[in-house]
Enzyme design. Structure first.
Site, mmCIF file in Angstrom:
data_model
loop_
_atom_site.group_PDB
_atom_site.id
_atom_site.type_symbol
_atom_site.label_atom_id
_atom_site.label_comp_id
_atom_site.label_asym_id
_atom_site.label_seq_id
_atom_site.Cartn_x
_atom_site.Cartn_y
_atom_site.Cartn_z
ATOM 1 N N ILE A 100 16.960 30.680 -0.390
ATOM 2 C CA ILE A 100 16.721 28.938 -0.447
ATOM 3 C C ILE A 100 18.280 27.915 -0.777
ATOM 4 O O ILE A 100 17.326 26.800 -0.219
ATOM 5 C CB ILE A 100 15.885 29.100 -0.931
ATOM 6 C CG1 ILE A 100 14.618 30.487 -1.358
ATOM 7 C CG2 ILE A 100 15.349 27.517 -1.844
ATOM 8 C CD1 ILE A 100 13.333 30.161 -2.205
ATOM 9 N N ASP A 101 18.865 27.820 -1.683
ATOM 10 C CA ASP A 101 19.267 26.711 -1.575
ATOM 11 C C ASP A 101 19.999 26.013 -0.879
ATOM 12 O O ASP A 101 20.176 25.291 -0.904
ATOM 13 C CB ASP A 101 20.197 27.095 -3.107
ATOM 14 C CG ASP A 101 19.717 27.409 -4.538
ATOM 15 O OD1 ASP A 101 18.043 27.661 -4.049
ATOM 16 O OD2 ASP A 101 20.106 28.039 -5.138
ATOM 17 N N HIS A 124 15.697 34.231 -5.908
ATOM 18 C CA HIS A 124 15.098 33.066 -5.573
ATOM 19 C C HIS A 124 16.074 32.283 -5.585
ATOM 20 O O HIS A 124 15.597 30.392 -5.520
ATOM 21 C CB HIS A 124 14.204 32.644 -6.942
ATOM 22 C CG HIS A 124 15.809 32.840 -8.320
ATOM 23 N ND1 HIS A 124 15.971 33.577 -8.513
ATOM 24 C CD2 HIS A 124 15.775 31.626 -9.161
ATOM 25 C CE1 HIS A 124 16.500 33.058 -10.162
ATOM 26 N NE2 HIS A 124 16.476 31.860 -10.274
ATOM 27 N N CYS A 125 16.892 32.592 -5.552
ATOM 28 C CA CYS A 125 18.447 31.557 -5.136
ATOM 29 C C CYS A 125 19.449 31.033 -4.064
ATOM 30 O O CYS A 125 19.028 30.406 -2.901
ATOM 31 C CB CYS A 125 19.431 31.077 -6.222
ATOM 32 S SG CYS A 125 18.790 30.309 -7.920
ATOM 33 N N ILE A 126 19.653 32.283 -3.586
ATOM 34 C CA ILE A 126 20.547 32.289 -2.232
ATOM 35 C C ILE A 126 19.979 32.512 -0.861
ATOM 36 O O ILE A 126 20.347 31.513 0.285
ATOM 37 C CB ILE A 126 21.403 33.688 -2.514
ATOM 38 C CG1 ILE A 126 22.497 33.402 -3.715
ATOM 39 C CG2 ILE A 126 22.328 33.686 -1.242
ATOM 40 C CD1 ILE A 126 22.975 35.060 -3.849
#
Length: 445
Positions: A281-282, A277-279
């Site tokens: 997208i962020d 959910h992070c790498i």
């Protein structure tokens, strides 16, 4: 516990005495562990979610998040410290509200703050003096001030005087047994001096270590920096993987030797693409926001292009191996994707490259199946609705497939048996080599 709701001047002592009631919006991989952590610290907590299935599971004492056991969930609900609801009118009962909702990307890789905005609109309906609202969702610098504050201040209440705003980025790592919500240092910031003191006091009562920073924009930038760092370094080793493969050099051997250097080097590992959910997208949140300042982010965008290209690279390697080893075209082949989750030993498919691998295989005309001991069925996703409902198949007869792609290296798999029985194994995780398994039918990708 007092039923009187503290006003602005009373919120700090209410936090210190743990008479303040907390609300956590979004009971997923971030929100439910956070709610349990707050509850175990001695606060009364109400969890909010729009998914009635989650509320039903919680009320039955059944956790759907690996980081929260049924035992812990049952204890916290049974002792009356935690309850869950879909009734957002009950936000009025909460003195501290933590927002843990998704912040995905649009199809054009632009920030989608729909969940954050709609959540703030819900909070605004019952917003009252004395409440502290903290965003935990990952986002671009300025979101707390530029998106949240205007929605909440449209009620006529003023941030910093009537209610208080803060930002504290989540740092969850599903499947990591060395750290949990309470032991991971918590970056905290408030919109103004009073809000900063309140946010620090609250999280300081819940986790072991808080890391105060100068403001919400800085705190928002901290989380992006952490994940941009990882994305860029993963892109680097992914590119090296492709270069070294052409040279006949094993990138995994290179990394294993390089990491013996006790200074100046940190190992990162290649794979079939980025997941979680992070790498994935962020970094795009930062590249999007930087355009407002007419500042290019070429390095970050290049890293994104490299990582996004990895699933196609894997499929190309598979096609070459099928032709070379079996004399068979990919379009006439039956392929098993081993592992649907984005990382091993967790039931989490968010942004999993396995979904993209399956899509590319279908586009190339292959017959595709998957096996994952943690995920029985492909759930509904934003990008891959056409895969929904596909079920995990047995892996007891891998020879029935022309090739098996190891996309996720779950520990539950018998890799020795797989290498022995499969016609072709395309290993994207170095799963075979780390177990000392070598065979002519194994190809790294």
């Amino acid at each position: 516990m007092s039923q009187e709701r503290p006003q602005a001047a009373d919120l700090l002592p209410a936090i210190e005495t743990k008479h303040a009631r907390a609300g956590v919006i979004g009971l997923g991989y971030v929100g439910l562990p956070l709610a349990m952590t707050i509850s175990r610290a001695g606060f009364s907590v109400i969890g909010f979610d729009i998914d009635p299935g989650k509320i039903t599971a919680i009320e039955a004492g059944k956790s759907y998040i690996e980081a929260v056991s049924d035992t812990v969930l049952t204890r916290e609900t049974g002792e009356g410290r935690f309850s869950a609801t879909s009734d957002f009118a009950r936000l009025a009962e909460c003195d501290i509200i933590a927002i843990c909702v998704p912040t995905p990307l649009t199809r054009h890789r632009e920030p989608d703050l729909t969940y954050v905005s709609k959540t703030c609109e819900q909070i605004a309906k019952t917003l009252r003096p004395g409440q502290l609202v903290v965003l935990e969702s990952t986002t671009y610098p300025g979101t707390t001030e530029e998106v949240m504050k205007p929605i909440l201040e449209a009620t006529g209440l003023v941030a910093g005087r009537d209610f208080f705003l803060g930002y504290s980025p989540e740092r969850e790592d599903p499947g990591n047994r060395d750290f949990d919500t309470s032991s991971i240092p918590k970056v905290v910031a408030g919109d103004g001096e009073i809000a900063s003191a309140l946010v620090e006091a609250f999280y300081g009562s819940v986790v072991k270590t808080v890391v105060p920073v100068s403001g919400t924009r800085t705190a928002e930038a901290v989380k992006l920096t952490e994940n941009v760092f990882r994305a860029v370094n993963i892109a680097l080793v992914n590119e090296l993987k492709v270069v070294y493969e052409r040279m006949g050099i094993d990138i995994w051997d290179v990394i294993n030797a390089a990491k013996t250097k006790p200074f100046g080097y940190m190992p990162f590992y290649p794979g079939p693409g980025l997941g979680g959910h992070c790498i994935p997208i962020d970094p795009f949140y930062l590249t999007w926001k930087s355009r407002e300042y007419d500042q290019p982010t070429r390095f970050i965008e290049l890293a994104g292009e490299i990582n996004t290209a990895m699933p196609r690279y894997v499929i190309d390697r598979l096609a070459e191996a099928l032709d070379r080893n079996l004399g068979k075209a990919l379009s006439r082949s039956k392929i098993l994707v081993l592992g649907l989750a984005y990382k091993k030993n967790v039931p989490d498919i968010r942004e999993s490259p396995s979904l993209r691998l399956m899509e590319l295989l279908l586009e190339r005309g292959a017959d595709v199946a998957y096996h994952d001991p943690f995920i029985d069925e492909v759930p509904k996703t934003r990008e891959y609705g056409h895969l929904m409902g596909r079920r995990s198949v047995a892996i007891d007869k891998p020879s029935e497939f022309d090739a098996v792609i190891i996309a996720t290296d779950h520990d539950q798999i018998d890799y020795a048996a797989l290498a022995h029985d499969a016609q072709l194994v395309v290993d994207t995780r170095n799963a075979m080599a780390v177990r000392g398994i070598a065979s002519a039918n194994i190809v790294k990708a």
